[in-house]
Write an enzyme that holds these catalytic residues in place. Structure first.
Site, PDB file in Angstrom:
ATOM      1  N   SER A 102     -10.705  -0.186  -0.266  1.00 51.42           N
ATOM      2  CA  SER A 102      -9.503  -0.192  -0.524  1.00 51.42           C
ATOM      3  C   SER A 102     -10.020  -0.621   1.299  1.00 51.42           C
ATOM      4  CB  SER A 102      -8.771   1.078  -0.396  1.00 51.42           C
ATOM      5  OG  SER A 102      -8.712   1.252  -1.094  1.00 51.42           O
ATOM      6  N   ASP A 106       1.110  -1.670  -0.067  1.00 51.49           N
ATOM      7  CA  ASP A 106      -0.062  -0.124  -0.295  1.00 51.49           C
ATOM      8  C   ASP A 106       1.105   1.308  -0.390  1.00 51.49           C
ATOM      9  OD1 ASP A 106      -2.393   2.240   0.743  1.00 51.49           O
ATOM     10  OD2 ASP A 106      -3.446  -0.200   1.075  1.00 51.49           O
ATOM     11  N   HIS A 153      -3.202   6.404   4.427  1.00 48.96           N
ATOM     12  CA  HIS A 153      -4.240   4.929   3.119  1.00 48.96           C
ATOM     13  C   HIS A 153      -4.364   3.666   3.766  1.00 48.96           C
ATOM     14  CE1 HIS A 153      -5.762   2.188   0.053  1.00 48.96           C
ATOM     15  NE2 HIS A 153      -6.800   2.810   0.079  1.00 48.96           N
TER      16      HIS A 153
END
Ligand code: CA
Ligand code: CA
Ligand code: CA
Length: 373
Positions: A352, A131, A186
């Site tokens: 996600s 990621d 994220h």
């Protein structure tokens, strides 16, 4: 005895009526091939055990209950703890246990509290997060970070000879170094869903309370994840699993875009071939992946689980991509609370956020059933 009730197959609880002498009790028990294990004087009852294979516990309960000397005879029922977590913000994690706390439908969730009654995760399981990196100093992640046992930190030496200097938590092929610190947030949010430390009294809970997080930063300075970086990260996963014995069972891929890539496909095939389940987000454009293919979720490979996002009513999220053949499962992906940069917590939404729910569950399964394919 209720259907499905768990009870000891060798012991039962017995109470005699008043006036039955200890000698008479012993004699009666012996005639049923039973012996006293323990007496509970405060309730005038006892735990007894079978001395021969003989009759089943339900049969013994029936037989003894019919005798005039017996006040009651009952199975030694086995209870299970109703395990939830003591993390203060667990109650906000509707995807785990939906009580309607966000205005949604109770039980529109993934039944995690029920799963946790059986298993909360193993610290020998490793989940790779490819990621934007992971904030490995976050207080609710730090204890669950994978640490490369063959590497000495900050000595400028590739101690384990794997080609990476000082790769303690993973690597950063996006920048070409070994520091996968997240600067975006994220990946930290994703990692908190798979594996924030459970039951530590702070913050949130991961789907998996104990699994270790391998941080692989695929994002470069622009914030995007080039295939070159994700492929190098997958190479690292496969190398660490097959040559260094790291127990990576699943990897999470909450990113997508671009066209079909043979190199990426081959990297995924090598990774799943090494026994690492590949969990990928289906994408956030609301489109049908059977018509407009999404990658990496859409490669036709058996080790890929492609994940759509659902909301607190168990409905497909409006933004979620879908696909009858190219998407495999839905998981919570709207208003998901997890870890953020700087030790914080926050809500994000997207496939996600759905994908790591699935990766966390794969980690639970792998820990509960070691050696499963
Ligand atoms: Ca190294
Ligand atoms: Ca080193
Ligand atoms: Ca926690």
């Amino acid at each position: 005895i209720p259907n499905g009730a768990a009870f000891s197959q060798s012991q039962l609880l017995v109470a005699f009526n008043k006036g039955v002498t200890p000698a008479q009790q012993d004699s009666l028990l012996a005639s049923h091939n039973l012996a006293v294990v323990k007496r509970y004087d405060f309730i005038d009852a006892m735990l007894v055990r079978k001395t021969t294979e003989g009759k089943s516990i339900p049969q013994l309960v029936n037989d003894l209950s019919a005798l005039p000397q017996i006040r009651y005879a009952e199975p030694n029922y086995i209870k299970q703890v109703d395990r939830t977590s003591n993390d203060p913000r667990f109650s906000e994690q509707w995807g785990y246990n939906n009580t309607g706390q966000t205005g949604g439908t109770p039980d529109a969730d993934i039944d995690l509290t029920e799963a946790w009654d059986t298993f909360t995760g193993s610290s020998t399981t490793v989940i790779a997060i490819l990621d934007t990196g992971v904030d490995y100093n976050h207080p609710d992640l730090r204890a669950n970070m994978w640490i490369n046992p063959g590497e000495i930190a900050d000595d400028g030496i590739d101690n384990d000879g794997n080609g990476y200097i000082d790769d303690i938590y993973g690597i950063d092929p996006g920048a070409g170094d070994s520091n996968p610190m997240d600067e975006d947030g994220h990946g930290t949010h994703v990692a908190g869903t798979t594996s924030a430390v459970g039951n530590n009294g702070i913050g949130v809970t991961g789907v998996n309370w104990n699994a270790k997080i391998m941080a692989l930063k695929g994002a470069d300075a622009s914030g995007g994840l080039p295939n070159s970086a994700t492929i190098e990260a997958m190479n690292y996963m496969v190398m660490m699993k097959t040559q260094y014995g790291v127990n990576i069972v699943v990897s999470n891929h909450s990113y997508g875009g671009g066209g079909a890539s043979q190199a990426e496909r081959d990297a995924i095939a090598a990774s799943t071939g090494a026994g690492i389940v590949f969990v990928a987000a289906a994408g956030n454009s609301g489109t049908d992946n059977d018509v407009n293919a999404d990658y990496p979720s859409g490669y036709d490979l058996p080790g890929i689980i492609s994940v759509a996002a659902t909301d607190h009513n168990d409905l497909l999220a409006g933004f979620s991509q879908f696909g009858l053949t190219t998407v495999d499962v839905g998981a919570p992906g709207v208003a998901i609370l997890s870890t953020t940069l700087g030790g914080g917590y926050g809500l994000l939404q997207g496939t996600s956020m759905a994908s790591p729910h699935v990766a966390g569950v794969v980690g639970l399964l792998a820990g509960a059933v070691p050696g499963a394919s």
